[in-house]
Write an enzyme that holds these catalytic residues in place. Sequence first.
Site, PDB file in Angstrom:
ATOM      1  CD  GLU A   1     -25.294  26.806 -40.121  1.00 23.00           C
ATOM      2  OE1 GLU A   1     -26.192  26.535 -39.303  1.00 23.00           O
ATOM      3  OE2 GLU A   1     -25.506  27.038 -41.318  1.00 23.00           O
TER       4      GLU A   1
ATOM      5  CB  CYS B   1     -26.628  23.554 -32.264  1.00 22.98           C
ATOM      6  SG  CYS B   1     -26.911  22.582 -33.744  1.00 22.98           S
TER       7      CYS B   1
ATOM      8  CB  VAL C   1     -16.252  31.910 -31.179  1.00 23.19           C
ATOM      9  CG1 VAL C   1     -15.130  31.772 -32.194  1.00 23.19           C
ATOM     10  CG2 VAL C   1     -15.708  31.617 -29.775  1.00 23.19           C
ATOM     11  N   GLY C   2     -18.639  33.485 -32.918  1.00 24.97           N
ATOM     12  CA  GLY C   2     -19.193  33.902 -34.212  1.00 24.97           C
ATOM     13  C   GLY C   2     -18.944  35.383 -34.466  1.00 24.97           C
TER      14      GLY C   2
ATOM     15  N   GLY D   1     -20.262  27.210 -34.189  1.00 26.34           N
ATOM     16  CA  GLY D   1     -19.812  27.363 -32.808  1.00 26.34           C
ATOM     17  C   GLY D   1     -20.685  28.346 -32.059  1.00 26.34           C
TER      18      GLY D   1
ATOM     19  CB  THR E   1     -23.759  33.688 -30.104  1.00 29.25           C
ATOM     20  OG1 THR E   1     -24.791  32.755 -30.464  1.00 29.25           O
ATOM     21  CG2 THR E   1     -24.153  35.066 -30.562  1.00 29.25           C
TER      22      THR E   1
HETATM   23  P1  NAD Z   1     -16.805  27.580 -29.780  1.00 21.65           P
HETATM   24  O1  NAD Z   1     -17.367  28.849 -30.367  1.00 21.65           O
HETATM   25  O2  NAD Z   1     -16.154  27.654 -28.479  1.00 21.65           O
HETATM   26  O3  NAD Z   1     -15.744  26.937 -30.795  1.00 21.65           O
HETATM   27  C1  NAD Z   1     -16.029  26.677 -32.144  1.00 21.65           C
HETATM   28  C2  NAD Z   1     -14.758  26.731 -32.966  1.00 21.65           C
HETATM   29  O4  NAD Z   1     -14.193  28.033 -32.865  1.00 21.65           O
HETATM   30  C3  NAD Z   1     -13.657  25.751 -32.506  1.00 21.65           C
HETATM   31  O5  NAD Z   1     -13.073  25.157 -33.648  1.00 21.65           O
HETATM   32  C4  NAD Z   1     -12.669  26.650 -31.782  1.00 21.65           C
HETATM   33  O6  NAD Z   1     -11.338  26.205 -31.898  1.00 21.65           O
HETATM   34  C5  NAD Z   1     -12.824  27.973 -32.490  1.00 21.65           C
HETATM   35  N1  NAD Z   1     -12.530  29.109 -31.621  1.00 21.65           N
HETATM   36  C6  NAD Z   1     -12.655  29.191 -30.266  1.00 21.65           C
HETATM   37  N2  NAD Z   1     -12.289  30.413 -29.818  1.00 21.65           N
HETATM   38  C7  NAD Z   1     -11.937  31.126 -30.916  1.00 21.65           C
HETATM   39  C8  NAD Z   1     -11.464  32.459 -31.121  1.00 21.65           C
HETATM   40  N3  NAD Z   1     -11.287  33.299 -30.103  1.00 21.65           N
HETATM   41  N4  NAD Z   1     -11.199  32.850 -32.382  1.00 21.65           N
HETATM   42  C9  NAD Z   1     -11.403  32.024 -33.425  1.00 21.65           C
HETATM   43  N5  NAD Z   1     -11.817  30.756 -33.303  1.00 21.65           N
HETATM   44  C10 NAD Z   1     -12.094  30.307 -32.063  1.00 21.65           C
HETATM   45  O7  NAD Z   1     -18.041  26.559 -29.782  1.00 21.65           O
HETATM   46  P2  NAD Z   1     -18.058  25.053 -29.263  1.00 21.65           P
HETATM   47  O8  NAD Z   1     -17.929  25.029 -27.789  1.00 21.65           O
HETATM   48  O9  NAD Z   1     -17.135  24.207 -30.056  1.00 21.65           O
HETATM   49  O10 NAD Z   1     -19.528  24.633 -29.668  1.00 21.65           O
HETATM   50  C11 NAD Z   1     -20.660  24.930 -28.882  1.00 21.65           C
HETATM   51  C12 NAD Z   1     -21.492  26.029 -29.504  1.00 21.65           C
HETATM   52  O11 NAD Z   1     -21.670  25.772 -30.890  1.00 21.65           O
HETATM   53  C13 NAD Z   1     -22.885  26.097 -28.925  1.00 21.65           C
HETATM   54  O12 NAD Z   1     -23.262  27.447 -28.787  1.00 21.65           O
HETATM   55  C14 NAD Z   1     -23.757  25.437 -29.994  1.00 21.65           C
HETATM   56  O13 NAD Z   1     -25.097  25.822 -29.994  1.00 21.65           O
HETATM   57  C15 NAD Z   1     -23.051  25.858 -31.215  1.00 21.65           C
HETATM   58  N6  NAD Z   1     -23.328  24.924 -32.300  1.00 21.65           N
HETATM   59  C16 NAD Z   1     -24.064  25.344 -33.338  1.00 21.65           C
HETATM   60  C17 NAD Z   1     -24.368  24.458 -34.357  1.00 21.65           C
HETATM   61  C18 NAD Z   1     -25.180  24.863 -35.526  1.00 21.65           C
HETATM   62  O14 NAD Z   1     -25.197  24.119 -36.500  1.00 21.65           O
HETATM   63  N7  NAD Z   1     -25.848  25.996 -35.508  1.00 21.65           N
HETATM   64  C19 NAD Z   1     -23.909  23.147 -34.287  1.00 21.65           C
HETATM   65  C20 NAD Z   1     -23.145  22.765 -33.187  1.00 21.65           C
HETATM   66  C21 NAD Z   1     -22.850  23.654 -32.201  1.00 21.65           C
END
Ligand code: NAD
Length: 458
Positions: free
Chosen positions: A216, A250, A198-199, A194, A196
């Site tokens: 990731e 991504c 939320v990471g 997801g 950075t």
């Molecule tokens: P996101 O961080 O919004 O959400 C990812 C996951 O985290 C979801 O399952 C969501 O329910 C959960 N989440 C959201 N808020 C949270 C919180 N406060 N606490 C805990 N969990 C929470 O990301 P997204 O919009 O789903 O995806 C887009 C991002 O992901 C982009 O930055 C993209 O580059 C990245 N991405 C990276 C890869 C990779 O392999 N490196 C692949 C796909 C997407």
Amino acid sequence: MRAPSAQTSEADVVAGLRAVFDDGRTLPLEWRRRQLNGLQRLVTQRERDLAAAVKADLGRDAMTTFLADIGPVRAEIGHSLRSLSRWASPRRVRVPVALRPGRAAVEPRPKGIVLVIGAWNFPILLTLQPLVSALAAGNVVALKPSELAPETAAVLERLLPAYVDAEAVRVVTGGAEVSTTLLAERFDHIFFTGSTRVGRIVAEAAALHLTPTTLELGGKSPVIVAADADLDVAARRIAWAKCVNTGQACLAPDYILVEAPVRDAFRTRLVEALRGAAAAQPGRIVDRRQFDRLAGLLRDSGGEVVGGAVDEAALRMGPAVVVDPAPNSRLMQDEIFGPILPVVTVPSVDEAVRFVRQRPDPLALYVFTEFSATADAVLAATTSGTAAVNHLLQQLLVPDLPFGGVGPSGMGAYHGRVGFDTFSHLRGVLRRPTTPDPSIAYPPYGPATRRLLRRFLG
Ligand code: NAD
């Protein structure tokens, strides 16, 4: 949103998974193979259901879903089944003379209970691919798909229990609130895909339990187009990659740094290629919030915009090229994650490298050049999660290339053996016989033993 009643709590899910792991059933390779074969049947027999769910969530055609989601999962399963006994076997290492007779080996152990949190943009790939590696390594898994791909989350929740050990793989659906509750539990590994932002939240929650994480994440992946590049091929490949999932990938090229002498020739080809690529890969922006964010990036770019026609009601946006946007615009600061492609003119490849190095290390870096020396120089001077020369995205499809980010684009990696190792504890084991057991091995050491110990143990 979660159903208010009759739902097992996240704590119960984790307690159930721990009981399953503790009963030892995941250790035999036979159990792991059964899970992988089950997953292979799921993605083969239910390909239509999965593709239909992704289409409902993202408007994508079934072939793109096969190429980007289902195909790579099938390849990962096949590769894991073929390699499992080798990956799981002890890996012998050399024993120093002073410790002989003896045998030493790295012996992989399953970590235990794994939490996989997925993103919405490749909702099958980003949940099932880590699941394959986690099961191959003998773990039990709580899987939390993204709430922004709700049809896919629902179909996974419905189908998975029929194909894998339903006690060992639990799907938990919901949004941030469910993730937050899950993250309060103790896991043995957390695998997050997801943003950075939320990471960081995930890493903080994991730190409380000292749980290792694989993150990731995203970032701005640059493409360097050197003056000697094959401009037709570069434009066609970049346009194809940018239009996969409407730029919501991504690994998508985020911006292009092109050498000044070929800027105009390249731009003409790129605009043309994007038109064709977008028509061939229909899709839409995932939701209104993302659509408005992208429209804002385009509006405030400060550069010359070509393309970018929108259909607001259908959340569709055509690909837009932005020539020389303002360096401090949000377009050039934030990850774009949509069909907008800035083209920045640079005087030289060296200048392009400087540009990349002044910014956070990206998830991917791409370079187009006909000279391998130029490619080597760019790779030597930069760092990125992965890189590709004269192509894009396909580094993802090489089974044993580690896939992951670096710095703000992530930590840790998966795919192939690296994925198996990510979900394993690599235990170092030394085995020695009880004889011989010479007294000179114990203190007090005489002068001769001291000399020997200094010679062989230093
Ligand atoms: P996101 O961080 O919004 O959400 C990812 C996951 O985290 C979801 O399952 C969501 O329910 C959960 N989440 C959201 N808020 C949270 C919180 N406060 N606490 C805990 N969990 C929470 O990301 P997204 O919009 O789903 O995806 C887009 C991002 O992901 C982009 O930055 C993209 O580059 C990245 N991405 C990276 C890869 C990779 O392999 N490196 C692949 C796909 C997407």
